[in-house]
Design an enzyme around this catalytic site. Structure first.
Site: not given
Length: 332
Positions: A176, A205-206, A21, A49, A54, A208
């Site tokens: 997602q 963003s697991p 990203w 992904d 992006y 954060a």
């Protein structure tokens, strides 16, 4: 590496996915990006992904070059469409025109004949959903995508899209969303609906945006070179977590991680994977060692007492409001 089905589909994906990203094409140089992709492959990650928007398309280009020469059937490549990719009024949205042009552009940048999953990067309030889903159906039938997914859709939007996908006989299999121990807005509505309809969550963003790694401390300036100091690296996204209340709560996780013999990042990634509706957790990285550290969360089982202790430590700062699945600014 462990593998999970993407929703109720037959597609198996690595439960740790690699995403680019805000790194490839912007935050890190191409050599470093290639090293991160190589590290991902070395630890058994097969799911990658990205999105057309992006870094203005450069992220897809970098990923395409990094994966060149790998056995295509051994990879699952995901990309997305919605956000602007050019200056014109039709260089955005989920219109038929933009979808049909964007899939070809993405395949060119990724240097592949098809993507495994093509995702609606947000819900489009300006285009009839029927038009969007028909275009996705044509993409699937042309062989340019094998499955369809969505990103950050509400439960009612997911249901409406799924019903049209059923009518069109195309596989809408995933959502997602943002999801972490601090951001749990999908749990109340999106997850139950997805379980009912057979969609899996591929969460971003697991950790954060790095807050759950413990690198940001109460009363201290963000470390030099960290994401919070890099405007290209997502500094704007992380600001909501950079307050003493949140950082103090995250500090309480340190002894829990040590108890489980995990780094804080591994604990955070493992936490999201305890949700059985999560098919994969997307990790990003600017250095190969970050990939290796996060990927070690694969297959980790957290016992019930530890899960309760994590909940207790973070309870006062967790965001659970399902209305925050999407920013109200995006609504009509």
């Amino acid at each position: 590496m462990e593998f999970r089905h993407l929703g109720r589909s037959g597609l198996l994906i690595s439960e740790i996915a690699y995403g680019n990203w805000i790194t490839h094409g912007s935050q890190v140089e191409e050599d470093a990006a290639r090293d991160c992709v190589r590290a991902a492959l070395d630890v058994g990650i097969t799911t990658f992904d990205t999105a057309d928007a992006y870094a203005g398309g450069r992220a897809e280009e970098v990923l395409g070059r990094a994966l060149k020469g790998e056995r295509r059937a051994g990879l699952e490549i995901f990309t997305k469409v919605f956000w602007p990719t050019g200056p014109g009024p039709n260089d955005r949205s989920l219109s038929r025109k933009h979808i049909m042009e964007s899939i070809d552009a993405s395949l060119g940048r990724l240097q592949t004949d098809y993507v495994d999953l093509y995702q609606a990067h947000r819900y489009d309030y300006s285009t009839p959903l029927e038009e969007t889903m028909q275009a996705f159906a044509d993409v699937v039938r042309s062989g340019k995508a094998l499955y369809i997914g969505v990103s950050e859709w509400t439960a009612s939007e997911i249901r409406a899209g799924w019903e049209l996908a059923q009518d069109l006989k195309i596989p809408l299999v995933s959502n997602q969303p943002q999801y972490s121990a601090l951001w749990r807005v999908i749990e109340a509505e999106v997850v139950p609906t997805s379980i009912e309809l057979g969609l899996g969550q591929v969460v971003f963003s697991p950790i954060a945006q790095g807050v759950l790694t413990g690198k940001y401390k109460v009363g201290q300036e963000p470390p030099a070179g960290s994401r919070a100091t890099d405007q290209q690296g997502g500094a704007g996204f992380i600001q909501r977590y950079l307050n003493d209340e949140v950082l103090g709560a995250v500090a309480k996780l340190e002894p829990l991680a040590k108890q489980a013999d995990l780094s804080l990042a591994q604990l955070a990634v493992a936490w999201v994977l305890q949700n059985s509706n999560v098919s994969a957790a997307i990790i990003g990285a600017s250095r190969p060692e970050q990939v290796r550290d996060n990927a070690a969360a694969a297959g980790v089982k957290l016992d019930a007492d530890l899960m309760k202790a994590i909940d207790a430590a973070l309870d006062e700062v967790v965001e659970r409001d399902p209305a925050k699945t999407q920013s109200p600014a995006r609504r009509p």
